[in-house]
Design a protein around this motif. Structure first.
Motif, PDB file in Angstrom:
ATOM      1  N   GLN A 216       0.846  -1.196   0.000  1.00  0.00           N
ATOM      2  CA  GLN A 216       0.000   0.000   0.000  1.00  0.00           C
ATOM      3  C   GLN A 216       0.882   1.248   0.000  1.00  0.00           C
ATOM      4  O   GLN A 216       2.021   1.204   0.453  1.00  0.00           O
ATOM      5  CB  GLN A 216      -0.898   0.037   1.240  1.00  0.00           C
ATOM      6  N   LEU A 221      -1.708   3.943   3.905  1.00  0.00           N
ATOM      7  CA  LEU A 221      -1.389   3.386   5.228  1.00  0.00           C
ATOM      8  C   LEU A 221      -1.680   4.385   6.347  1.00  0.00           C
ATOM      9  O   LEU A 221      -2.152   4.027   7.416  1.00  0.00           O
ATOM     10  CB  LEU A 221       0.076   2.963   5.286  1.00  0.00           C
ATOM     11  N   HIS A 313      -2.831  -2.431   9.068  1.00  0.00           N
ATOM     12  CA  HIS A 313      -3.471  -2.606   7.772  1.00  0.00           C
ATOM     13  C   HIS A 313      -3.710  -4.088   7.499  1.00  0.00           C
ATOM     14  O   HIS A 313      -4.785  -4.489   7.052  1.00  0.00           O
ATOM     15  CB  HIS A 313      -2.590  -2.000   6.686  1.00  0.00           C
TER      16      HIS A 313
END
Ligand SMILES: [Zn+2]
Length: 428
Positions: A216, A221, A313
């Motif tokens: 990501q 994030l 995440h």
């Protein structure tokens, strides 16, 4: 001209008038020769008429060259706040003090240093260090109404200084800062964005961020509100300045470039920090403008925060995957009953197709061998199991997953927790 030497100090007319002295009084002092030109020493007369604003004029001759250039400069800084000259003089004095310690250093007000060259624009101060010349300008009074005009003026001045071979450095009055660290956003005037610099310290940040590997983007994030994700991160910095009672305080703001049109905004890398003028001005070959030790600490803590965000995440992804999986299993159960009842058994030759469908239908990002086995059994694979409770098809499932891993469709992951053999879905 608006400035004069008076009682040993270079002072402007507006400051004298602010000091509650009447113009008539000042004129009396002037008649007695109290004012002189800071550049050629000639006596100055204070003039006030209907046609022109009050000003000083050389008594016996035409204005000298530096005084003409000084006029030009003072017109240029007319838009600045009162703090401007206070801050400018502070910086000037600090650099002058360093000049005493470092003989290679030359410090002068911009219009004085370049008067003979008759420049179109002047920086507030010019510092020469060995071969490099640095143009320092302090900017105050950036407001919405003035922003657009100011932005184009600044580009012109910035370009001009660069064409003259100088390194332009801009300090912005502290009152302009607006940062929301919780959302990692710094809001900017267009003028501020144009003034942001790329220093060696910025390059170190940039390298670090671009080397950080992650599925990501940083924006994602850190949950930073954004329209576009950059291919590579560009780091720049701004320098704010504030005059406190007896000193000047600098603060450093570093950010990743983002929105280049109004409303201008960027990803704030940290809350910045304050440094003293002498640290900021610690002259090596150029102005240092930051504290290398603090920068190192900030980079380390940013990396730590980043790792934390990655973990969060992944946990979130896993939660979603689990929810999808549960939903999928529930949904599939009815159809599997139908399949079982029609004796349409799912054999290991069809595992691959079924697993791919399992991933696709559930939009899964993480899978594990036990779940896959459960799914296959529910969809008609043999439900025979060992005494341990594990399905006998488990080894065939693992072989099939290994094959998919070899084809780079999935990748064995260590982040499975207690579940056996967890895979991250890569390309499907
Ligand atoms: Zn003069």
């Amino acid at each position: 001209m608006q400035e004069a030497m008076y009682e040993g100090k270079n002072i402007t007319l507006s400051v004298l008038l602010d000091g509650k002295r009447e113009i008539s009084e000042l004129k009396k002092s002037s008649a007695k020769g109290a004012f002189s030109c800071p550049y050629c020493n000639e006596t100055l007369n204070l003039k006030s008429g209907n046609n022109r604003i009050q000003h000083f004029a050389h008594r016996h001759s035409e204005s000298c060259e530096p005084s003409i250039e000084s006029e030009k400069y003072h017109k240029q800084v007319e838009r600045e706040s009162k703090q401007h000259s206070v801050i400018k003089n502070f910086i000037h004095d600090e650099l002058k003090a360093q000049q005493k310690l470092n003989k290679e250093l030359e410090v002068e007000y911009g219009f004085v240093a370049k008067a003979t060259e008759k420049w179109r624009y002047y920086p507030d101060i010019i510092v020469k260090n060995v071969e490099k010349e640095i143009a320092i300008t302090v900017l105050t009074n950036v407001t919405k109404n003035r922003d657009e005009r100011l932005a184009s003026q600044i580009i012109k001045r910035n370009t001009y200084f660069k064409e003259k071979g100088l390194i332009p450095i801009w300090f912005i009055e502290n009152t302009e800062q607006s940062i929301d660290l919780g959302r990692h956003v710094i809001h900017l005037w267009e003028a501020e964005l144009n003034l942001a610099m790329k220093t060696p310290e910025d390059l170190m940040w940039e390298t670090l961020l671009n080397e950080t590997k992650s599925d990501q983007s940083l924006f994602e994030l850190f949950d930073y509100h954004h329209q576009n994700t950059p291919n590579s991160y560009k780091v720049r910095s701004l320098y704010y300045i504030q005059s406190k009672e007896d000193r000047i305080q600098f603060s450093v703001r570093r950010f990743i470039e983002d929105e280049q049109k109004s409303p201008f905004r960027a990803f704030a890398l940290n809350g910045g920090y304050e440094i003293s003028l002498s640290t900021a001005m610690l002259t090596t070959k150029t102005l240092q403008l930051s504290d290398p030790k603090i920068e190192m600490q900030l980079r380390n803590s940013f990396l730590q925060e980043l790792e934390q965000k990655k973990k969060e995440h992944l946990a979130k992804q896993k939660e979603i995957a689990d929810a999808n999986r549960t939903e999928l299993l529930n949904k599939r159960y009815d159809s599997s009953k139908r399949q079982v009842s029609s004796k349409n058994l799912l054999t290991k030759n069809h595992f691959r197709t079924a697993i791919l469908e399992y991933i696709k239908t559930g939009r899964l990002r993480l899978i594990n061998a036990d779940d896959v086995a459960d799914y296959l059994v529910l969809n008609g694979a043999s439900n025979e199991s060992y005494n341990t409770g594990r399905y006998k098809i488990y080894s065939d499932v693992c072989a099939c997953l290994d094959q998919l891993a070899e084809e780079n469709i999935i990748e064995l992951s260590s982040t499975g927790g207690q579940r056996n053999r967890t895979y991250v879905v890569k390309n499907i």
